[in-house]
Write a protein that holds these residues in place. Structure first.
Motif, PDB file in Angstrom:
ATOM      1  N   ASP A  20       0.824  -1.174   0.005  1.00  0.00           N
ATOM      2  CA  ASP A  20      -0.232  -0.058   0.056  1.00  0.00           C
ATOM      3  C   ASP A  20       0.848   1.390  -0.050  1.00  0.00           C
ATOM      4  O   ASP A  20       0.504   2.189  -0.349  1.00  0.00           O
ATOM      5  CB  ASP A  20      -0.936   0.172   1.335  1.00  0.00           C
ATOM      6  N   SER A  21       2.111   1.052   0.493  1.00  0.00           N
ATOM      7  CA  SER A  21       3.006   2.308   0.784  1.00  0.00           C
ATOM      8  C   SER A  21       3.864   2.630  -0.599  1.00  0.00           C
ATOM      9  O   SER A  21       4.349   3.784  -0.722  1.00  0.00           O
ATOM     10  CB  SER A  21       3.873   1.870   1.873  1.00  0.00           C
ATOM     11  N   PHE A  22       4.212   1.398  -1.063  1.00  0.00           N
ATOM     12  CA  PHE A  22       5.525   1.837  -2.136  1.00  0.00           C
ATOM     13  C   PHE A  22       5.067   1.402  -3.521  1.00  0.00           C
ATOM     14  O   PHE A  22       4.433   0.436  -3.867  1.00  0.00           O
ATOM     15  CB  PHE A  22       6.546   1.021  -1.765  1.00  0.00           C
ATOM     16  N   PRO A  23       5.451   2.081  -4.530  1.00  0.00           N
ATOM     17  CA  PRO A  23       5.099   1.762  -6.135  1.00  0.00           C
ATOM     18  C   PRO A  23       6.132   0.427  -6.380  1.00  0.00           C
ATOM     19  O   PRO A  23       5.781  -0.075  -7.458  1.00  0.00           O
ATOM     20  CB  PRO A  23       5.709   3.023  -6.892  1.00  0.00           C
ATOM     21  N   ASP A  24       7.238   0.243  -5.810  1.00  0.00           N
ATOM     22  CA  ASP A  24       7.881  -0.980  -6.077  1.00  0.00           C
ATOM     23  C   ASP A  24       8.246  -1.516  -4.721  1.00  0.00           C
ATOM     24  O   ASP A  24       9.264  -1.614  -4.160  1.00  0.00           O
ATOM     25  CB  ASP A  24       9.315  -0.369  -6.654  1.00  0.00           C
ATOM     26  N   PRO A  25       7.296  -2.081  -4.184  1.00  0.00           N
ATOM     27  CA  PRO A  25       7.324  -2.724  -2.779  1.00  0.00           C
ATOM     28  C   PRO A  25       8.241  -4.120  -3.027  1.00  0.00           C
ATOM     29  O   PRO A  25       8.373  -4.648  -3.925  1.00  0.00           O
ATOM     30  CB  PRO A  25       6.051  -3.398  -2.438  1.00  0.00           C
ATOM     31  N   TYR A  26       8.813  -4.253  -1.834  1.00  0.00           N
ATOM     32  CA  TYR A  26       9.700  -5.707  -1.735  1.00  0.00           C
ATOM     33  C   TYR A  26       8.771  -6.743  -1.473  1.00  0.00           C
ATOM     34  O   TYR A  26       7.634  -6.462  -0.796  1.00  0.00           O
ATOM     35  CB  TYR A  26      10.596  -5.696  -0.216  1.00  0.00           C
ATOM     36  N   PRO A  27       8.912  -7.775  -2.060  1.00  0.00           N
ATOM     37  CA  PRO A  27       8.091  -8.897  -2.030  1.00  0.00           C
ATOM     38  C   PRO A  27       8.234  -9.639  -0.540  1.00  0.00           C
ATOM     39  O   PRO A  27       9.220  -9.504  -0.008  1.00  0.00           O
ATOM     40  CB  PRO A  27       8.762  -9.770  -3.039  1.00  0.00           C
ATOM     41  N   MET A  28       7.265 -10.293  -0.255  1.00  0.00           N
ATOM     42  CA  MET A  28       7.424 -11.112   0.814  1.00  0.00           C
ATOM     43  C   MET A  28       8.408 -11.955   1.100  1.00  0.00           C
ATOM     44  O   MET A  28       9.321 -11.864   2.097  1.00  0.00           O
ATOM     45  CB  MET A  28       6.129 -12.135   0.986  1.00  0.00           C
ATOM     46  N   GLY A  29       8.925 -12.595   0.096  1.00  0.00           N
ATOM     47  CA  GLY A  29      10.194 -13.396   0.127  1.00  0.00           C
ATOM     48  C   GLY A  29      11.470 -12.747   0.493  1.00  0.00           C
ATOM     49  O   GLY A  29      12.352 -13.177   1.483  1.00  0.00           O
ATOM     50  N   LEU A  30      11.578 -11.418   0.246  1.00  0.00           N
ATOM     51  CA  LEU A  30      12.867 -10.812   0.318  1.00  0.00           C
ATOM     52  C   LEU A  30      12.720 -10.260   1.937  1.00  0.00           C
ATOM     53  O   LEU A  30      13.627 -10.281   2.627  1.00  0.00           O
ATOM     54  CB  LEU A  30      12.732  -9.568  -0.697  1.00  0.00           C
ATOM     55  N   LEU A  31      11.336  -9.797   2.388  1.00  0.00           N
ATOM     56  CA  LEU A  31      11.406  -9.396   3.710  1.00  0.00           C
ATOM     57  C   LEU A  31      11.663 -10.448   4.585  1.00  0.00           C
ATOM     58  O   LEU A  31      12.182 -10.275   5.592  1.00  0.00           O
ATOM     59  CB  LEU A  31       9.912  -8.815   3.908  1.00  0.00           C
ATOM     60  N   LEU A  32      11.169 -11.822   4.169  1.00  0.00           N
ATOM     61  CA  LEU A  32      11.560 -12.915   5.144  1.00  0.00           C
ATOM     62  C   LEU A  32      12.943 -13.102   4.972  1.00  0.00           C
ATOM     63  O   LEU A  32      13.464 -13.616   6.199  1.00  0.00           O
ATOM     64  CB  LEU A  32      10.510 -13.831   4.581  1.00  0.00           C
ATOM     65  N   GLU A  33      13.642 -12.928   3.941  1.00  0.00           N
ATOM     66  CA  GLU A  33      15.062 -13.304   3.912  1.00  0.00           C
ATOM     67  C   GLU A  33      15.887 -12.370   4.634  1.00  0.00           C
ATOM     68  O   GLU A  33      16.877 -12.552   5.350  1.00  0.00           O
ATOM     69  CB  GLU A  33      15.443 -13.294   2.382  1.00  0.00           C
ATOM     70  N   LEU A  34      15.632 -11.064   4.768  1.00  0.00           N
ATOM     71  CA  LEU A  34      16.118  -9.874   5.679  1.00  0.00           C
ATOM     72  C   LEU A  34      16.093 -10.292   6.967  1.00  0.00           C
ATOM     73  O   LEU A  34      16.915 -10.301   7.950  1.00  0.00           O
ATOM     74  CB  LEU A  34      15.533  -8.725   5.294  1.00  0.00           C
ATOM     75  N   HIS A  35      14.885 -10.660   7.358  1.00  0.00           N
ATOM     76  CA  HIS A  35      14.599 -11.176   8.663  1.00  0.00           C
ATOM     77  C   HIS A  35      15.505 -12.340   9.175  1.00  0.00           C
ATOM     78  O   HIS A  35      16.360 -12.496  10.186  1.00  0.00           O
ATOM     79  CB  HIS A  35      13.352 -11.591   8.949  1.00  0.00           C
ATOM     80  N   LYS A  36      15.458 -13.318   8.343  1.00  0.00           N
ATOM     81  CA  LYS A  36      16.335 -14.488   8.403  1.00  0.00           C
ATOM     82  C   LYS A  36      17.696 -14.367   8.472  1.00  0.00           C
ATOM     83  O   LYS A  36      18.661 -14.930   9.152  1.00  0.00           O
ATOM     84  CB  LYS A  36      16.000 -15.667   7.274  1.00  0.00           C
ATOM     85  N   LYS A  37      18.354 -13.232   7.737  1.00  0.00           N
ATOM     86  CA  LYS A  37      19.639 -12.972   7.612  1.00  0.00           C
ATOM     87  C   LYS A  37      20.122 -11.952   8.782  1.00  0.00           C
ATOM     88  O   LYS A  37      20.987 -11.567   9.136  1.00  0.00           O
ATOM     89  CB  LYS A  37      19.893 -12.302   6.187  1.00  0.00           C
TER      90      LYS A  37
END
Length: 145
Positions: A20-37
């Motif tokens: 809802d906030s960004f025209p080029d949002p980070y996908p769920m997989g990337l957000l989860l990967e950042l958390h995992k890392k």
């Protein structure tokens, strides 16, 4: 409102806010990967719902804000400020006092938000975003801002 560490069960709310906030949002997989890392990942919660989040980490000896967003129904309620201040506090606990982020040149509201919180423009990156828009690199320095 409470600020707390992200839990996997928060991901649907975070992704909704991201899209809802960004025209080029980070996908769920990337957000989860950042958390995992091990990226710092905080959420703002009211009741049982997540209303905002911030993702940050240490890169090249400085803090880096990867993403911050607040559900538009809660704009102008200091949610973003609380998330940002908590992230900066955590970074400072790790002796990191310089924090950088990228913001779209056209996102005047975000640029003003960061300036009010002690960030200054330090660099300009042409065609930084996937749609060709330029980015402003902003930086926070100091212990007392």
């Amino acid at each position: 409102m409470i600020i707390r560490d992200f839990k996997i069960s928060d991901i649907d709310d975070v992704v909704r806010i991201e899209y809802d906030s960004f025209p080029d949002p980070y996908p769920m997989g990337l957000l989860l990967e950042l958390h995992k890392k091990g990226a710092g990942f905080l959420v703002a919660q009211i009741g049982s719902g997540v209303i905002g989040y911030i993702v940050f980490w240490i890169r090249e000896g400085m803090g880096h804000i990867i993403a911050i967003a607040v559900d538009e129904r809660f704009h102008n309620m200091k949610v973003g400020s609380m998330l940002l201040l908590n992230a900066i506090r955590i970074l400072q606990e790790h002796n990191i006092y310089t924090v950088r982020l990228e913001v779209r040149k056209s996102n005047i509201n975000a640029r003003k938000f960061y300036q009010k919180r002690g960030f200054k423009q330090v660099k300009y990156c042409r065609k930084y975003y996937s749609d060709g828009e330029d980015a402003i690199i902003m930086q926070y320095d100091g212990l007392d801002n």
